[in-house]
Design an enzyme around this catalytic site. Structure first.
Site, mmCIF file in Angstrom:
data_model
loop_
_atom_site.group_PDB
_atom_site.id
_atom_site.type_symbol
_atom_site.label_atom_id
_atom_site.label_comp_id
_atom_site.label_asym_id
_atom_site.label_seq_id
_atom_site.Cartn_x
_atom_site.Cartn_y
_atom_site.Cartn_z
ATOM 1 N N ARG A 233 0.843 -1.197 0.152
ATOM 2 C CA ARG A 233 -0.023 -0.020 -0.083
ATOM 3 C C ARG A 233 0.915 1.264 0.071
ATOM 4 N NH1 ARG A 233 -3.254 -2.850 -1.762
ATOM 5 N NH2 ARG A 233 -5.274 -3.490 -1.085
ATOM 6 N N GLU A 262 -2.022 7.683 -5.394
ATOM 7 C CA GLU A 262 -2.475 6.996 -6.729
ATOM 8 C C GLU A 262 -3.731 6.786 -7.195
ATOM 9 O OE1 GLU A 262 -0.958 2.957 -6.679
ATOM 10 O OE2 GLU A 262 -2.089 2.362 -4.634
ATOM 11 N N HIS A 294 0.343 -0.755 -10.248
ATOM 12 C CA HIS A 294 -0.605 -1.006 -9.480
ATOM 13 C C HIS A 294 -0.803 -2.566 -10.053
ATOM 14 C CE1 HIS A 294 -2.872 -0.874 -5.332
ATOM 15 N NE2 HIS A 294 -3.003 -2.194 -5.766
#
Length: 329
Positions: A233, A262, A294
């Protein structure tokens, strides 16, 4: 059960369309929009919503979902820091997640980032495409014989430990709950890990205790020329402090699949947009930093596992046999 599927991407639809053949009791409608206060109205007439890591499941959204009769939120991911559990609990909304889909997918991506920044693959790729075959600026280090520090040894962290061990690295780890199956791993406190590791890889959830665990203070405890990787994270790292550390040449390289702020970028094509903040552009300006989108989870095996577990969670909810390991409390 009728489920509305928010923030649908092509790969989501392909994997769920395959998996749903085994679940004739379930129908899914796909929606490109992500879940928010505005789009929550689309859930009217459905029994459940399926959301992802970037979805907004704050208190106002939970209020709206409850208003439209939603009693089940299916998170097709492991993380749930974007869910206001107090609000969902108040409305009796059950939240189920996918805690383990393919630990190896994320761990392999983490090692890929570590290897890429170490051997300057991103720079070499561009240079060769421009007919520049010089080796200047491409010197890396051997991972064999070095020390890997793994923060968090759940399923993904354990997979990363095994990968690093396979590279011939000494593996040390920090976790409040040591994984006894990792006999080759030496557990230690966080400060010792930071001070001894040549490679540090983060594999822990985002909680109030882990928020900004990598900050000016902890960066100061690291060895010089350390490689830092984060596939967990973004808010585990204080980005301003990280940027200051990069500028101070503390890091040999940094690999990030996640980063603070993000949310608006995740899985979106923003080629024509201006960035709202300078964080992404500043991170990308450093020659020893690689940022990916991601995508640590993005393998065929992981997508299929996510689909199957998500749909099984829906079936378990209907039958009243919820898997406690998948229940978000």
């Amino acid at each position: 059960m009728k489920i509305i599927f928010y923030d649908t991407k092509k790969y989501d639809k392909e994997s769920f369309d395959k998996a749903i053949l085994e679940f004739p009791e379930i129908t899914v409608d796909y929606c490109e929009a992500d879940l928010s206060v505005t789009t929550a109205a689309l859930s009217q007439g459905y029994d459940a919503v399926c959301a992802f890591v970037s979805s907004d499941i704050s208190a106002p959204v939970a209020d709206k979902l409850a208003e439209y009769g939603i009693k089940l939120v299916l998170m097709r991911c492991a993380g749930f820091n974007n869910v206001d559990l107090e609000a969902t609990g108040k409305h009796g909304i059950t939240v189920l997640r996918v805690p383990g889909y393919s630990p190896e997918a994320v761990a392999e991506h983490a090692m890929m980032l570590a290897l890429a920044v170490n051997r300057h693959v991103h720079k070499s790729y561009i240079k060769v495409r421009e007919n520049n075959f010089s080796l200047l600026g491409l010197t890396g280090i051997n991972f064999s014989g070095k020390t890997a520090g793994i923060v968090g040894t759940g399923k993904i962290g354990a997979a990363m430990c095994r990968i690093c061990h396979g590279f011939g690295m000494k593996v040390i780890a920090y976790d409040m709950y040591p994984n006894k199956s990792l006999e080759f791993v030496e557990y230690t406190d966080l400060e010792t890990l930071l001070g001894c590791s040549d490679l540090i890889s983060l594999h822990c959830p985002l909680t109030k205790d882990t928020y900004h665990m990598i900050s000016e203070y902890t960066i100061g405890k690291m060895k010089d020329n350390v490689i830092l990787v984060n596939t967990s994270r973004g808010a585990l790292i204080n980005t301003e402090d990280l940027i200051a550390g990069i500028r101070a040449r503390k890091f040999f390289g940094v690999g990030l699949d996640v980063y603070e702020e993000e949310t608006n970028n995740v899985f979106e094509n923003r080629e024509e947009d201006f960035m709202e903040t300078s964080i992404t552009s500043r991170l990308l300006s450093f020659p020893n930093v690689i940022v990916t989108s991601h995508q640590g989870f993005l393998t065929e095996e992981a997508l299929l596992a996510i689909s199957q577990t998500t749909l099984q969670n829906a079936m378990d909810y209907m039958s009243g046999t919820i898997n406690e390991a998948n229940l978000v409390k």
